[in-house]
Motif scaffolding. Structure first.
Motif, PDB file in Angstrom:
ATOM      1  N   LYS A 109       0.832  -1.195   0.000  1.00 10.02           N
ATOM      2  CA  LYS A 109       0.000   0.000   0.000  1.00 10.02           C
ATOM      3  C   LYS A 109       0.876   1.258   0.000  1.00 10.02           C
ATOM      4  CE  LYS A 109      -3.671   0.020   2.594  1.00 10.02           C
ATOM      5  NZ  LYS A 109      -4.548   0.130   3.801  1.00 10.02           N
ATOM      6  N   GLY A 113       0.278   2.546  -3.516  1.00  7.74           N
ATOM      7  CA  GLY A 113      -1.000   3.223  -3.305  1.00  7.74           C
ATOM      8  C   GLY A 113      -1.373   4.103  -4.482  1.00  7.74           C
ATOM      9  N   GLU A 118      -3.544   7.246   0.090  1.00  9.91           N
ATOM     10  CA  GLU A 118      -3.389   5.805   0.309  1.00  9.91           C
ATOM     11  C   GLU A 118      -1.944   5.464   0.636  1.00  9.91           C
ATOM     12  OE1 GLU A 118      -4.022   1.656  -2.153  1.00  9.91           O
ATOM     13  OE2 GLU A 118      -5.500   3.266  -2.398  1.00  9.91           O
ATOM     14  N   GLN A 121      -1.334   6.354   4.235  1.00 10.21           N
ATOM     15  CA  GLN A 121      -1.920   5.334   5.103  1.00 10.21           C
ATOM     16  C   GLN A 121      -1.005   4.119   5.145  1.00 10.21           C
ATOM     17  OE1 GLN A 121      -5.862   4.059   4.026  1.00 10.21           O
ATOM     18  NE2 GLN A 121      -5.958   2.515   5.638  1.00 10.21           N
TER      19      GLN A 121
END
Length: 227
Positions: A109, A113, A118, A121
């Motif tokens: 991720k 991302g 994203e 995160q």
């Protein structure tokens, strides 16, 4: 007993795991490198998901690295890569699962991302995973040993290893370095990367930078791939 035949790909993290297991155990094996742009016609008859690694051992065909590695552990028990005591073995399997279900998705991720939100995160989740490994894994399981379970390399170490080899990708594309709060983890990685088995299957930094520059569609800075 028949020779193990391995199907693998150089960029594959999961192939690296199995290759290290084979080398650490001194198992005689032959191998076929799979080109995913030109797969052998019979490959999916061996690996039903069309993924690597896969092995043939006599009339047995196995795919999925975690399953392969435990099979090799049972059939070739020396040197052991899992504890013999059931409780400790269960803990080892929990940490292998942590690598697969927490660290790896966070890494992906963070790196892949679809947008900055994203990716950020992913950065948080990956950092949290590293701190958890530092405190709950190496901090509580290893004692004074160099590896997750103490003085000897195990399938736990092997399960985590490939993503640490790819940390330069995160450094290059996401400006990420291991947190200063992870001294045990940094020492662990320096120990693991120095093993002959890991050196034998390692890819150079420029291999990853060039590969992920194409995957991510981001340019390689001049001179970076030579660092």
């Amino acid at each position: 007993m028949s020779t193990v035949h391995l199907y693998f790909a150089k960029p594959s993290t999961f192939s690296q795991r199995t290759r290290v297991v084979l080398l650490e155990k001194g198992i005689e094996f032959t191998s076929t490198e799979i080109d995913f742009q030109n797969k052998p016609a019979d490959f999916t008859q061996i690996s039903r998901y069309g993924k690597v690694p896969a092995i043939e051992h006599g009339d047995i065909e196995i795919y999925e690295s975690a399953v392969i590695n435990e099979y090799l552990e049972e059939v070739f028990p020396e040197p052991p890569l899992l504890p013999s005591e059931p409780g400790k073995k269960a803990i080892a399997r929990i940490w292998i699962d942590y690598a697969n279900t927490r660290l790896v998705p966070a890494f992906n991720k963070f790196l892949r991302g679809k947008d900055v939100a994203e990716q950020e995160q992913g950065r948080r989740e990956f950092t949290e995973a590293l701190l958890y490994i530092e405190q709950e894994g190496l901090g509580k399981l290893s004692g004074n040993g160099a590896y997750f379970l103490g003085n000897d390399l195990s399938l736990v170490d092997i399960s985590f290893y490939p993503w640490f080899e790819r940390l330069p990708v995160l450094q290059h594309f996401r400006k990420f370095d291991l947190p200063t709060e992870t001294p045990r983890l940094q020492t662990w990685w320096n120990t693991v990367r120095d093993r002959d088995s890991v050196k034998a299957v390692a890819n150079p930094v420029e291999f990853y930078i060039e590969r992920f520059s194409k995957i991510l569609g981001e340019p390689v800075a001049v001179g970076t791939a030579q660092k």
